[in-house]
Scaffold this motif. Structure first.
Motif, PDB file in Angstrom:
ATOM      1  N   CYS A  88       0.548  -1.413   0.235  1.00  0.00           N
ATOM      2  CA  CYS A  88      -0.150  -0.057   0.154  1.00  0.00           C
ATOM      3  C   CYS A  88       0.883   1.248   0.510  1.00  0.00           C
ATOM      4  CB  CYS A  88      -0.831  -0.323   1.232  1.00  0.00           C
ATOM      5  SG  CYS A  88      -1.805   1.950   1.361  1.00  0.00           S
ATOM      6  N   THR A 147     -11.865   1.531   1.409  1.00  0.00           N
ATOM      7  CA  THR A 147     -10.641   3.771   1.219  1.00  0.00           C
ATOM      8  C   THR A 147     -11.882   4.150   0.298  1.00  0.00           C
ATOM      9  OG1 THR A 147      -8.885   2.697   3.196  1.00  0.00           O
ATOM     10  CG2 THR A 147      -9.094   4.611   1.480  1.00  0.00           C
ATOM     11  N   GLY A 169      -8.125   6.161  -5.494  1.00  0.00           N
ATOM     12  CA  GLY A 169      -9.280   7.109  -6.765  1.00  0.00           C
ATOM     13  C   GLY A 169     -10.165   6.350  -7.149  1.00  0.00           C
ATOM     14  N   VAL A 222      -8.615  13.146 -11.706  1.00  0.00           N
ATOM     15  CA  VAL A 222      -7.338  13.317 -11.739  1.00  0.00           C
ATOM     16  C   VAL A 222      -6.240  13.249 -11.976  1.00  0.00           C
ATOM     17  CG1 VAL A 222      -6.261  15.201 -10.576  1.00  0.00           C
ATOM     18  CG2 VAL A 222      -8.172  16.039 -11.039  1.00  0.00           C
ATOM     19  N   ARG A 270      -0.762   9.045 -14.637  1.00  0.00           N
ATOM     20  CA  ARG A 270      -0.262   8.094 -14.864  1.00  0.00           C
ATOM     21  C   ARG A 270      -1.118   6.904 -16.052  1.00  0.00           C
ATOM     22  NH1 ARG A 270       0.259   6.384  -9.340  1.00  0.00           N
ATOM     23  NH2 ARG A 270      -0.636   4.164  -9.346  1.00  0.00           N
ATOM     24  N   GLY A 297      -2.272  13.628  -3.913  1.00  0.00           N
ATOM     25  CA  GLY A 297      -2.500  15.240  -3.662  1.00  0.00           C
ATOM     26  C   GLY A 297      -1.528  15.605  -2.571  1.00  0.00           C
ATOM     27  N   THR A 344      -3.774  20.653  -1.994  1.00  0.00           N
ATOM     28  CA  THR A 344      -4.798  19.488  -3.143  1.00  0.00           C
ATOM     29  C   THR A 344      -6.455  20.837  -2.143  1.00  0.00           C
ATOM     30  OG1 THR A 344      -3.648  18.135  -3.110  1.00  0.00           O
ATOM     31  CG2 THR A 344      -5.723  18.234  -3.854  1.00  0.00           C
ATOM     32  N   TYR A 403      -4.201  10.213   2.506  1.00  0.00           N
ATOM     33  CA  TYR A 403      -2.586  10.156   4.087  1.00  0.00           C
ATOM     34  C   TYR A 403      -2.235  10.982   4.068  1.00  0.00           C
ATOM     35  CZ  TYR A 403       0.203   7.476   7.268  1.00  0.00           C
ATOM     36  OH  TYR A 403       1.207   6.895   7.854  1.00  0.00           O
ATOM     37  N   MET A 452     -11.152   4.634   6.469  1.00  0.00           N
ATOM     38  CA  MET A 452     -11.999   3.653   6.561  1.00  0.00           C
ATOM     39  C   MET A 452     -12.667   2.377   7.479  1.00  0.00           C
ATOM     40  SD  MET A 452     -11.251   0.131   5.968  1.00  0.00           S
ATOM     41  CE  MET A 452     -10.412  -0.744   4.988  1.00  0.00           C
ATOM     42  N   MET A 497       6.113   0.637  -5.200  1.00  0.00           N
ATOM     43  CA  MET A 497       5.842   0.999  -5.390  1.00  0.00           C
ATOM     44  C   MET A 497       5.772   2.083  -4.815  1.00  0.00           C
ATOM     45  SD  MET A 497       2.343   0.047  -5.100  1.00  0.00           S
ATOM     46  CE  MET A 497       0.364   1.510  -3.846  1.00  0.00           C
ATOM     47  N   LYS A 531       6.744   3.734  -8.125  1.00  0.00           N
ATOM     48  CA  LYS A 531       5.558   3.966  -8.972  1.00  0.00           C
ATOM     49  C   LYS A 531       6.299   4.110  -9.979  1.00  0.00           C
ATOM     50  CE  LYS A 531       2.617   4.393  -5.505  1.00  0.00           C
ATOM     51  NZ  LYS A 531       1.975   5.320  -4.517  1.00  0.00           N
TER      52      LYS A 531
HETATM   53  P1  NDP Z   1      -0.704   6.716  -5.831  1.00  0.00           P
HETATM   54  O1  NDP Z   1       0.618   7.478  -5.705  1.00  0.00           O
HETATM   55  O2  NDP Z   1      -1.068   6.018  -6.941  1.00  0.00           O
HETATM   56  O3  NDP Z   1      -1.836   7.258  -6.719  1.00  0.00           O
HETATM   57  C1  NDP Z   1      -2.349   9.108  -6.235  1.00  0.00           C
HETATM   58  C2  NDP Z   1      -2.698   9.892  -7.278  1.00  0.00           C
HETATM   59  O4  NDP Z   1      -2.940  11.179  -6.752  1.00  0.00           O
HETATM   60  C3  NDP Z   1      -2.211   9.128  -8.789  1.00  0.00           C
HETATM   61  O5  NDP Z   1      -3.701   8.916  -9.224  1.00  0.00           O
HETATM   62  C4  NDP Z   1      -1.758  10.902  -8.874  1.00  0.00           C
HETATM   63  O6  NDP Z   1      -0.913  11.082 -10.945  1.00  0.00           O
HETATM   64  C5  NDP Z   1      -1.800  11.880  -8.575  1.00  0.00           C
HETATM   65  N1  NDP Z   1      -1.530  13.085  -7.633  1.00  0.00           N
HETATM   66  C6  NDP Z   1      -0.108  12.807  -6.816  1.00  0.00           C
HETATM   67  N2  NDP Z   1       0.168  14.604  -7.090  1.00  0.00           N
HETATM   68  C7  NDP Z   1      -0.821  15.550  -6.697  1.00  0.00           C
HETATM   69  C8  NDP Z   1      -0.946  16.192  -7.063  1.00  0.00           C
HETATM   70  N3  NDP Z   1      -0.197  17.186  -6.737  1.00  0.00           N
HETATM   71  N4  NDP Z   1      -2.594  16.582  -7.308  1.00  0.00           N
HETATM   72  C9  NDP Z   1      -3.434  15.561  -7.617  1.00  0.00           C
HETATM   73  N5  NDP Z   1      -3.217  14.763  -7.892  1.00  0.00           N
HETATM   74  C10 NDP Z   1      -1.882  14.412  -7.609  1.00  0.00           C
HETATM   75  O7  NDP Z   1      -1.698   6.546  -4.286  1.00  0.00           O
HETATM   76  P2  NDP Z   1      -3.230   5.466  -3.498  1.00  0.00           P
HETATM   77  O8  NDP Z   1      -3.699   5.327  -4.713  1.00  0.00           O
HETATM   78  O9  NDP Z   1      -1.943   4.007  -3.770  1.00  0.00           O
HETATM   79  O10 NDP Z   1      -3.275   6.009  -2.557  1.00  0.00           O
HETATM   80  C11 NDP Z   1      -4.032   7.097  -2.589  1.00  0.00           C
HETATM   81  C12 NDP Z   1      -3.782   8.044  -1.227  1.00  0.00           C
HETATM   82  O11 NDP Z   1      -4.589   7.096   0.039  1.00  0.00           O
HETATM   83  C13 NDP Z   1      -2.253   7.875  -0.360  1.00  0.00           C
HETATM   84  O12 NDP Z   1      -2.386   9.257   0.311  1.00  0.00           O
HETATM   85  C14 NDP Z   1      -2.766   6.454   0.415  1.00  0.00           C
HETATM   86  O13 NDP Z   1      -1.738   6.110   1.750  1.00  0.00           O
HETATM   87  C15 NDP Z   1      -4.294   7.090   0.795  1.00  0.00           C
HETATM   88  N6  NDP Z   1      -4.842   6.024   1.843  1.00  0.00           N
HETATM   89  C16 NDP Z   1      -5.671   5.891   3.136  1.00  0.00           C
HETATM   90  C17 NDP Z   1      -6.387   4.793   3.106  1.00  0.00           C
HETATM   91  C18 NDP Z   1      -7.360   5.493   4.388  1.00  0.00           C
HETATM   92  O14 NDP Z   1      -7.817   4.831   5.464  1.00  0.00           O
HETATM   93  N7  NDP Z   1      -7.622   6.504   4.491  1.00  0.00           N
HETATM   94  C19 NDP Z   1      -6.056   4.101   3.246  1.00  0.00           C
HETATM   95  C20 NDP Z   1      -5.388   3.710   1.662  1.00  0.00           C
HETATM   96  C21 NDP Z   1      -4.605   4.466   1.568  1.00  0.00           C
HETATM   97  P3  NDP Z   1      -0.067  10.472 -11.129  1.00  0.00           P
HETATM   98  O15 NDP Z   1      -1.447   9.276 -12.032  1.00  0.00           O
HETATM   99  O16 NDP Z   1       0.609  11.318 -11.781  1.00  0.00           O
HETATM  100  O17 NDP Z   1       0.669   9.394 -10.610  1.00  0.00           O
END
Ligand code: NDP
Ligand code: ZN
Length: 353
Positions: A37, A154, A179, A197, A200, A244, A248, A267, A295, A337, A340
């Protein structure tokens, strides 16, 4: 037993530990498959939850039950189970108040790889087994089952927090695996337009499959300006934040209609404060709600979300882009991970069939 652990912030490796003991309400399980993760990355390399020494990482996986406590009613050794990342204490006052994820204190329902050893080990411990485990349906693969630990619950919780209603226009900021599940959840909830948004290409393609109708790159200028251009200046009904940083929230509030809701599941790994734009927040009176949440976890939710997969309403196969076989690949998957690559959504390590 062996486990792959955070030795200290910025350093990880294999360690030996005692196999966990099983209390009367608990289970001890052996993983069948585990997934890495982004939160493991925040924890290990950013020190986002503070220092941890020799703590076994991982909170996503499915498993076989090895041992159960004498008070466990519904599970027995040999059962194949789904395991949620969040395993609340269901008899706590917080759970009774509806906030199971905070049972025992803020975020304390998140135990694996936070307050206790996680699932990247030969054996791991599950508290309150009857309240937290769910049987793994026969028609869900062990790889897809890993997505039910955290990504589905989540991502869907972001949709719940943003309170998506039939016909809403929804902005999903971040289309990593979390997302993407927010896109899927918003579509299932009846959103009309879903603006995604991310950059990748593999994620953009998956978002389209899950129901995104419009795409924005945060690299092409402020997200809010692009959203307002696409919506004749009106903005969106709901925003889910799944990527973000602390800034954000500025984009989310600016892109939101008055009365709209933001659901954050991102997070936030660093910094002391987040920013809310004064004017776009209606100088304090815009009825723009900001909800952020972990969650809920637990068995009922897991069973319900798994039933969406079993019934063919949610296809998890696009998420696991990198599947490995065997414990020796855990480290490689973890580094993947962290780094990325552009073709990555989620790395999974299979350990048994
Ligand atoms: P990823 O890193 O795979 O995805 C992040 C996404 O955000 C990508 O689409 C990325 O774009 C985009 N992004 C990066 N920078 C920006 C920016 N400045 N503005 C807007 N979008 C941006 O993460 P995960 O999907 O694995 O996880 C997302 C978040 O959720 C993490 O912080 C994770 O720790 C958190 N999380 C929270 C949980 C909870 O229970 N609340 C549980 C599990 C995870 P690009 O396509 O360019 O990479
Ligand atoms: Zn996770």
């Amino acid at each position: 037993m062996k486990g792959y652990a955070m030795l200290k912030i910025g350093s990880s490796g294999w360690i030996e530990k005692e196999r966990p003991a099983c209390g009367p309400l608990d289970a001890v399980c052996r993983p069948l498959a585990v997934a890495i993760c982004t939160s493991d990355i925040h924890t290990l390399w950013e020190g986002a939850i503070g220092e941890r020494h020799n703590m076994i990482l991982g909170h996503e996986g499915c498993a076989e039950v090895v041992e159960v406590g004498e008070l466990v009613k519904d599970f027995k050794p040999g059962d194949r189970v789904l395991v949620p990342a969040i395993t609340p204490d269901w008899n706590s006052l917080e759970a009774q108040a509806g906030y199971s994820m905070h049972s025992g204190g803020m975020l304390a329902g998140w135990k694996f790889s936070n307050f206790k050893d996680g699932v990247f080990a030969e054996y791991f411990h599950v508290n309150d087994a009857d309240g937290n485990l769910a049987l793994l349906p026969d028609n869900i693969s062990t790889v897809d089952a890993c997505m039910l630990s955290d990504m589905v619950p989540t991502g869907f919780h972001g949709v719940e927090l943003a309170d998506v209603q039939f016909g809403d226009t929804v902005l999903v900021i971040g289309i990593g695996p979390v997302g993407l599940m927010s896109v899927a959840g918003a579509a299932l909830r009846g959103a009309s337009r879903i603006i995604a948004v991310g950059t990748r290409p593999v994620c953009v393609e998956a978002a389209r499959k899950y129901g995104a109708t419009d795409f924005i790159s945060y690299k092409n200028g402020p997200i809010a300006r692009q959203v307002l251009d696409m919506t004749s200046g009106k903005g969106v009904d709901c925003v889910v934040i799944a990527g973000g940083d602390n800034d954000t929230f500025i984009e989310a509030v600016e892109a939101l209609k008055p009365g709209g809701k933001i659901g954050n599941v991102n997070y936030l790994g660093s910094g002391d404060t987040i920013s809310i734009p004064r004017v776009a927040w209606g100088v304090g009176m815009g009825h723009k709600q900001i909800n952020g949440g972990l969650m809920p976890g637990g068995r009922l939710r897991l069973e319900k979300l798994a039933s969406l997969v079993s019934a063919g309403r949610l296809d998890l196969s696009p998420l696991s882009t990198h599947v490995f076989d065997g414990w020796q690949h855990i480290e490689e998957a973890l580094y993947l991970m962290r780094d990325k690559p552009r073709d990555l959504i989620k790395p999974v390590v299979k350990l048994a069939d």
